[in-house]
Design a protein around this motif. Structure first.
Motif, PDB file in Angstrom:
ATOM      1  N   CYS A 223      -0.451 -15.053 -54.998  1.00 31.81           N
ATOM      2  CA  CYS A 223      -1.072 -13.510 -54.563  1.00 31.81           C
ATOM      3  C   CYS A 223      -0.612 -13.394 -53.031  1.00 31.81           C
ATOM      4  O   CYS A 223      -0.151 -12.365 -52.543  1.00 31.81           O
ATOM      5  CB  CYS A 223      -2.320 -13.455 -54.942  1.00 31.81           C
ATOM      6  SG  CYS A 223      -2.504 -13.055 -56.663  1.00 31.81           S
ATOM      7  N   GLY A 224      -0.911 -14.580 -52.326  1.00 31.80           N
ATOM      8  CA  GLY A 224      -0.927 -14.474 -50.909  1.00 31.80           C
ATOM      9  C   GLY A 224       0.470 -14.451 -50.426  1.00 31.80           C
ATOM     10  O   GLY A 224       0.918 -13.883 -49.587  1.00 31.80           O
ATOM     11  N   LEU A 225       1.406 -15.015 -51.300  1.00 23.50           N
ATOM     12  CA  LEU A 225       2.832 -15.077 -51.055  1.00 23.50           C
ATOM     13  C   LEU A 225       3.479 -13.622 -51.086  1.00 23.50           C
ATOM     14  O   LEU A 225       4.301 -13.238 -50.413  1.00 23.50           O
ATOM     15  CB  LEU A 225       3.546 -16.033 -51.708  1.00 23.50           C
ATOM     16  CG  LEU A 225       2.983 -17.532 -51.325  1.00 23.50           C
ATOM     17  CD1 LEU A 225       3.940 -18.525 -52.058  1.00 23.50           C
ATOM     18  CD2 LEU A 225       3.452 -17.867 -49.822  1.00 23.50           C
ATOM     19  N   PHE A 226       3.019 -13.170 -52.207  1.00 24.08           N
ATOM     20  CA  PHE A 226       3.501 -11.943 -52.310  1.00 24.08           C
ATOM     21  C   PHE A 226       3.196 -10.714 -51.131  1.00 24.08           C
ATOM     22  O   PHE A 226       3.892 -10.142 -50.777  1.00 24.08           O
ATOM     23  CB  PHE A 226       2.966 -11.272 -53.767  1.00 24.08           C
ATOM     24  CG  PHE A 226       3.731 -11.478 -54.860  1.00 24.08           C
ATOM     25  CD1 PHE A 226       5.232 -10.821 -55.053  1.00 24.08           C
ATOM     26  CD2 PHE A 226       3.277 -12.508 -55.830  1.00 24.08           C
ATOM     27  CE1 PHE A 226       5.829 -11.280 -56.236  1.00 24.08           C
ATOM     28  CE2 PHE A 226       3.911 -12.583 -56.795  1.00 24.08           C
ATOM     29  CZ  PHE A 226       5.297 -12.181 -57.151  1.00 24.08           C
ATOM     30  N   VAL A 227       1.894 -10.830 -50.807  1.00 18.81           N
ATOM     31  CA  VAL A 227       1.439 -10.111 -49.707  1.00 18.81           C
ATOM     32  C   VAL A 227       1.987 -10.368 -48.447  1.00 18.81           C
ATOM     33  O   VAL A 227       2.527  -9.580 -47.743  1.00 18.81           O
ATOM     34  CB  VAL A 227      -0.015 -10.336 -49.435  1.00 18.81           C
ATOM     35  CG1 VAL A 227      -0.607  -9.730 -48.232  1.00 18.81           C
ATOM     36  CG2 VAL A 227      -0.922  -9.999 -50.644  1.00 18.81           C
ATOM     37  N   LEU A 228       2.369 -11.765 -48.096  1.00 16.39           N
ATOM     38  CA  LEU A 228       2.996 -12.134 -46.876  1.00 16.39           C
ATOM     39  C   LEU A 228       4.479 -11.632 -47.090  1.00 16.39           C
ATOM     40  O   LEU A 228       4.960 -11.267 -45.924  1.00 16.39           O
ATOM     41  CB  LEU A 228       2.941 -13.652 -46.811  1.00 16.39           C
ATOM     42  CG  LEU A 228       3.632 -14.162 -45.772  1.00 16.39           C
ATOM     43  CD1 LEU A 228       2.804 -13.939 -44.339  1.00 16.39           C
ATOM     44  CD2 LEU A 228       3.663 -15.896 -45.884  1.00 16.39           C
ATOM     45  N   THR A 229       5.130 -11.574 -48.044  1.00 11.49           N
ATOM     46  CA  THR A 229       6.479 -10.938 -48.291  1.00 11.49           C
ATOM     47  C   THR A 229       6.645  -9.671 -47.513  1.00 11.49           C
ATOM     48  O   THR A 229       7.258  -9.313 -46.968  1.00 11.49           O
ATOM     49  CB  THR A 229       7.167 -11.162 -49.697  1.00 11.49           C
ATOM     50  OG1 THR A 229       6.971 -12.425 -50.281  1.00 11.49           O
ATOM     51  CG2 THR A 229       8.470 -10.856 -49.817  1.00 11.49           C
ATOM     52  N   GLY A 230       5.797  -8.841 -48.321  1.00 13.34           N
ATOM     53  CA  GLY A 230       5.569  -7.589 -47.844  1.00 13.34           C
ATOM     54  C   GLY A 230       5.261  -7.389 -46.376  1.00 13.34           C
ATOM     55  O   GLY A 230       6.048  -6.344 -45.935  1.00 13.34           O
ATOM     56  N   PHE A 231       4.409  -7.951 -45.755  1.00  9.04           N
ATOM     57  CA  PHE A 231       3.974  -8.016 -44.320  1.00  9.04           C
ATOM     58  C   PHE A 231       5.094  -8.388 -43.491  1.00  9.04           C
ATOM     59  O   PHE A 231       5.490  -7.773 -42.576  1.00  9.04           O
ATOM     60  CB  PHE A 231       2.803  -8.715 -44.199  1.00  9.04           C
ATOM     61  CG  PHE A 231       2.488  -8.916 -42.685  1.00  9.04           C
ATOM     62  CD1 PHE A 231       1.921  -7.973 -42.046  1.00  9.04           C
ATOM     63  CD2 PHE A 231       2.901  -9.852 -41.875  1.00  9.04           C
ATOM     64  CE1 PHE A 231       1.671  -7.969 -40.628  1.00  9.04           C
ATOM     65  CE2 PHE A 231       2.489 -10.219 -40.664  1.00  9.04           C
ATOM     66  CZ  PHE A 231       1.780  -9.140 -39.973  1.00  9.04           C
ATOM     67  N   LEU A 232       5.989  -9.512 -43.784  1.00  6.34           N
ATOM     68  CA  LEU A 232       6.959  -9.915 -43.216  1.00  6.34           C
ATOM     69  C   LEU A 232       8.118  -8.991 -43.195  1.00  6.34           C
ATOM     70  O   LEU A 232       9.034  -8.929 -42.162  1.00  6.34           O
ATOM     71  CB  LEU A 232       7.645 -11.154 -43.715  1.00  6.34           C
ATOM     72  CG  LEU A 232       6.381 -12.447 -43.375  1.00  6.34           C
ATOM     73  CD1 LEU A 232       7.055 -13.830 -43.917  1.00  6.34           C
ATOM     74  CD2 LEU A 232       6.292 -12.739 -41.976  1.00  6.34           C
ATOM     75  N   GLY A 233       8.476  -8.343 -44.371  1.00  6.21           N
ATOM     76  CA  GLY A 233       9.375  -7.335 -44.467  1.00  6.21           C
ATOM     77  C   GLY A 233       9.119  -6.225 -43.635  1.00  6.21           C
ATOM     78  O   GLY A 233      10.272  -5.725 -42.600  1.00  6.21           O
ATOM     79  N   GLY A 234       7.778  -5.754 -43.154  1.00  2.00           N
ATOM     80  CA  GLY A 234       7.534  -4.566 -42.400  1.00  2.00           C
ATOM     81  C   GLY A 234       7.717  -5.108 -41.018  1.00  2.00           C
ATOM     82  O   GLY A 234       8.182  -4.285 -39.950  1.00  2.00           O
ATOM     83  N   LEU A 235       7.004  -6.130 -40.720  1.00  2.00           N
ATOM     84  CA  LEU A 235       6.917  -6.731 -39.463  1.00  2.00           C
ATOM     85  C   LEU A 235       8.399  -7.041 -38.895  1.00  2.00           C
ATOM     86  O   LEU A 235       8.869  -6.659 -37.691  1.00  2.00           O
ATOM     87  CB  LEU A 235       6.376  -7.980 -39.402  1.00  2.00           C
ATOM     88  CG  LEU A 235       6.080  -8.689 -37.966  1.00  2.00           C
ATOM     89  CD1 LEU A 235       5.206  -7.739 -37.149  1.00  2.00           C
ATOM     90  CD2 LEU A 235       5.237 -10.005 -37.931  1.00  2.00           C
ATOM     91  N   GLY A 236       9.425  -7.488 -39.726  1.00  2.00           N
ATOM     92  CA  GLY A 236      10.560  -7.973 -39.311  1.00  2.00           C
ATOM     93  C   GLY A 236      11.582  -6.764 -39.022  1.00  2.00           C
ATOM     94  O   GLY A 236      12.292  -6.537 -37.827  1.00  2.00           O
ATOM     95  N   HIS A 237      11.311  -5.494 -39.700  1.00  2.00           N
ATOM     96  CA  HIS A 237      12.332  -4.223 -39.361  1.00  2.00           C
ATOM     97  C   HIS A 237      11.529  -3.785 -38.292  1.00  2.00           C
ATOM     98  O   HIS A 237      12.325  -3.227 -37.335  1.00  2.00           O
ATOM     99  CB  HIS A 237      11.834  -3.639 -40.603  1.00  2.00           C
ATOM    100  CG  HIS A 237      13.010  -2.474 -40.973  1.00  2.00           C
ATOM    101  ND1 HIS A 237      14.015  -2.878 -41.931  1.00  2.00           N
ATOM    102  CD2 HIS A 237      13.339  -1.443 -40.528  1.00  2.00           C
ATOM    103  CE1 HIS A 237      14.842  -1.891 -42.104  1.00  2.00           C
ATOM    104  NE2 HIS A 237      14.588  -1.142 -41.087  1.00  2.00           N
TER     105      HIS A 237
END
Length: 315
Positions: A223-237
């Motif tokens: 669950c945490g990895l799914f949340v982190l994937t979304g956060f990193l996508g927004g942060l990287g962009h």
């Protein structure tokens, strides 16, 4: 911290230096964050569908954008002068993500990243018919050499070749079209609006498909990895947009190729694998071609500016 430099407000060169320094820091953040997202996508793909991973990436991205930008812009965040263009660009970006995440289920992230860096080369080729730009013989040679680098990695018909590599070629092509549209239909809409549209369209499309291809995460870690994937996508962009707002592409594009090194390091640490010699050779050729194209485009842009300045001075 005390410094001997004069106040920034009284020193344009100091302000410019600080802006470039900040741009480099943002770009370094981007080349750290985005490979982490891609490696997480590969890790999660062992147990979960691509649809679910892409949904997490865009839904997290959307929440990131809304939390960051909505307090300042309100509903005006979604008002665009050319919403149709934003939607098309967002769909193209969505296609890029789907194909890349599907590809890394089967091939290593460094290999996919290397092939994906053919995108700037494809942009050069597309700029002729769609933007009416003139491309000299030296840049055409660089384009051809870059594609040769991709063929060295893919090795069509060889034992190391995998059909997923051609998905990454598709990723590079769609991203190139995205960049061409951005150049051709650039408007006064803010970068915040653009990043939010990309997240919104991706989240909407995957939310429709998710109920048909969803699995409840096995544990709190996933669950945490799914949340982190979304956060990193927004942060990287966000990091990429901030970097290119503050610095020139000629300065930042070479740094962007650092994603290859970060992806390789993370893949080795997590999966214990490294690209083979042919992949490194092909990646080096692609990077070299991309850097040369960036250099030539920068030279052309400077020549046009000098010519325009000379004309203005004559008048």
């Amino acid at each position: 911290m005390a410094t001997d430099a004069p106040d920034a407000a009284a020193s344009p060169s100091s302000t410019l230096t600080n802006s470039y320094g900040t741009a480099v820091l943002f770009m370094l953040g981007a080349i750290t964050v985005l490979p982490c997202m891609n490696v997480l996508a590969r890790y999660l793909s062992a147990d979960y569908s691509t649809t679910q991973i892409v949904w997490a990436r865009y839904t997290g991205h959307l929440l990131f954008a809304l939390v960051l930008f909505m307090p300042k812009y309100g509903i005006g965040l979604l008002r665009a002068q050319k919403p149709g263009v934003h939607i098309i660009r967002s769909v193209l970006m969505f296609c890029c993500t789907c194909m890349f995440f599907l590809a890394v289920r089967y091939i290593e992230v460094p290999t996919a990243s290397a092939i994906n860096f053919t995108s700037p080369i494809i942009v050069t080729a597309l700029a002729v018919p769609f933007l009416g730009e003139k491309v000299g013989i030296r840049r055409w040679i660089a384009v051809l050499i870059g594609f040769c680098g991709a063929l060295i990695i893919i090795r069509p018909g060889g034992a190391e070749s995998h059909w997923a590599m051609f998905l990454v070629i598709g990723t590079a092509f769609f991203y190139a079209v995205y960049q061409v549209l951005t150049r051709k239909y650039a408007s006064s809409d803010s970068a915040e609006t653009s990043i939010t549209y990309i997240a919104l369209i991706g989240a909407l499309i995957t939310s429709v498909a998710l109920p048909f291809d969803y699995r409840i995460p096995d544990n709190a870690t996933d669950c945490g990895l799914f949340v982190l994937t979304g956060f990193l996508g927004g942060l990287g962009h966000f990091f990429v947009i901030k970097a290119f707002r503050l610095g020139e592409a000629s300065l930042l594009s070479p740094i962007n190729y650092g994603q290859l090194l970060m992806a390789t390091l993370l893949t080795f640490l997590i999966f214990g694998t490294l690209p083979d010699a042919m992949t490194w050779l092909g990646a080096g050729i692609i990077v070299g071609s991309g850097l040369y194209i960036t250099y030539r485009e920068t030279q052309k842009a400077r020549s046009r500016k000098l010519a325009a300045g000379a004309v203005a001075a004559d008048h």
